[in-house]
Enzyme design. Sequence first.
Site, mmCIF file in Angstrom:
data_model
loop_
_atom_site.group_PDB
_atom_site.id
_atom_site.type_symbol
_atom_site.label_atom_id
_atom_site.label_comp_id
_atom_site.label_asym_id
_atom_site.label_seq_id
_atom_site.Cartn_x
_atom_site.Cartn_y
_atom_site.Cartn_z
ATOM 1 N N TYR A 1 0.827 -1.205 0.000
ATOM 2 C CA TYR A 1 0.000 0.000 0.000
ATOM 3 C C TYR A 1 0.862 1.257 0.000
ATOM 4 O O TYR A 1 1.809 1.383 0.785
ATOM 5 C CB TYR A 1 -0.930 0.019 1.222
ATOM 6 N N PHE B 61 -2.139 6.931 12.387
ATOM 7 C CA PHE B 61 -2.419 8.301 11.961
ATOM 8 C C PHE B 61 -3.685 8.860 12.586
ATOM 9 O O PHE B 61 -3.960 10.050 12.469
ATOM 10 C CB PHE B 61 -2.578 8.350 10.438
ATOM 11 N N HIS C 279 -2.825 16.793 -2.476
ATOM 12 C CA HIS C 279 -3.341 16.908 -1.109
ATOM 13 C C HIS C 279 -3.147 18.305 -0.524
ATOM 14 O O HIS C 279 -3.644 18.593 0.564
ATOM 15 C CB HIS C 279 -2.664 15.885 -0.204
ATOM 16 N N GLU D 199 -12.304 5.865 4.477
ATOM 17 C CA GLU D 199 -11.890 6.508 5.725
ATOM 18 C C GLU D 199 -13.172 7.000 6.407
ATOM 19 O O GLU D 199 -13.549 8.160 6.318
ATOM 20 C CB GLU D 199 -10.905 7.634 5.406
ATOM 21 N N ASN E 134 1.375 11.851 6.005
ATOM 22 C CA ASN E 134 0.471 11.007 6.784
ATOM 23 C C ASN E 134 0.885 11.001 8.250
ATOM 24 O O ASN E 134 2.004 10.620 8.569
ATOM 25 C CB ASN E 134 0.525 9.586 6.202
ATOM 26 N N TYR F 25 -18.099 30.606 46.357
ATOM 27 C CA TYR F 25 -17.416 29.481 45.717
ATOM 28 C C TYR F 25 -16.217 29.914 44.866
ATOM 29 O O TYR F 25 -15.213 29.200 44.783
ATOM 30 C CB TYR F 25 -18.382 28.709 44.818
ATOM 31 N N ARG G 56 -13.584 30.330 47.572
ATOM 32 C CA ARG G 56 -13.413 29.187 48.462
ATOM 33 C C ARG G 56 -13.030 27.913 47.712
ATOM 34 O O ARG G 56 -12.270 27.074 48.203
ATOM 35 C CB ARG G 56 -14.712 28.961 49.238
#
Length: 520
Positions: free
Chosen positions: A60, A337, A90, A424, A202, A285, A288
Amino acid sequence: MDSNREIIIDGESLTFEQVLAVAYCKPGESRVLLDDNAKANVNRASAAVDTLLERGEIAYGITTGFGAFKDKIISREEVEELQRNIVVSHAVGVGDPFDTPTVRAIMLIRANTLARGFSGIRIETLELMLECLNRGVHPMIPEKGSLGASGDLAPLAHSACVLIGEGKAEYKGEVLSGADALAKAGLSPVVLKAKEGLALTNGTTVMTAVGLLETARAIRLAELADVSGCLSLEALNGTLLAFDERIHAVRPHPRQIDTARNLRNLLKDSEFVRGFDPTNVQDAYTLRCMPQVHGACRDAVAYAEWLLKIELNSVTDNPLIFQDDNGNIEVISGGNFHGEPLALAFDYLTIALAELGNISERRIMRLTDEASNAHILPAFLTENGGLNSGFMIVQYTAAALCTENKVLAHPASVDTIPSSANVEDHVSMGVTAVLKLRQVVKNLSTILSLELFCAAQGIDFRRKVIGADKKLGSGTAEIYRAIRNSVPFIENDEYMKGHMDVVQDIADRFINRRQSQTGK
């Protein structure tokens, strides 16, 4: 950091402090070099890729396409084109470019990941990346476009483009084409070989880099929240009794205990706090419960820091190349990834920092609301109210930022939009999470500076009652003096933004002190 300091990366021992040092230094102040053992590991993995090509094996991203094209076989003659194509196709990020410290952190962390020797990148490509870092060739990386799985593809592609002479880069203050930036720095682009384009694009590097820088600021913001809270407590005639170590010992959350101890130290020797008063036995609060609230928020900071220290020295691309001593090679596809661990941590931290802002804004309200502070301080911290609005609208600004933080605190990690033709099919949205975190960090810094601005005004009103010679706590006196050295007591309404900006600068110097102390 020391001038011309060398940092040696090996993929296994990069530290928080080293990333901060490299991110915030100027080019030439440091050199990042590759460890000799790491060089051997990188060369070994690169040779394994060559072996797979020679054998004609299907692997791959080496001899196949990417994502939904994983079943498309690529001929040996097309391997280089395949790797170039993944980088340029990309590079589709949008939005403002990341600032230079973030880009430098991205470059360092990416190089360290590849230095482990499981990614198949060549030594010359990795060393070109390091030379770009060392010489100040900074890729222009848009902030948006990553889904956080299969890693930070779009932003990392913009970073990788410069290595092949594409895209844009900043060099010595000028934005140039990638090719021109390399040439001006005395460098030459590379032609990517098998697996290299995928190795460069990646992984979780972008979310890790931004998250580390913001977590470092969050550590300091938690400290500043203690300081601003204590100065408010002194302005409001609060008590230390709720910080008694015996209370926290019986609910032994470590960072609650640490916070209570820190508050006691900050308020040590203060003459602005009250002891036991049977007519006023406890505070609201927001005063405190500072150990409980601030301590719980510190838990989120500590978790993010712990997680990022692991991620810094992790291999997060895909596929990975494994070899044994007999020369057997396996290319294994997995999912390192995926940014889910980081996305969850960043969402958790964002929620925690929004809470630090919420409790700070409520202290600002108490400082400015005469009824809430039992008339210890005048309405809106001004003596001639009506004619003067005083600090009324300062609280509005804090409230507006808190509201924005609450919107941003909605977790990104619970969202997912399937991509790549549903291959994906679950993504982390880690970069979305960390960009929200970055904005909340910025807002919180301002909220805390506004609290300091108000609290200093309140201290001066208290001095009129209890005496100008009374001492503040050993930890709050320093920041009060820093404010008063630059910002006066506000007698009558005047242009407030100028004073707010000065106090913000004081707060920022406090927060950024961590960066100035790195590399020691």
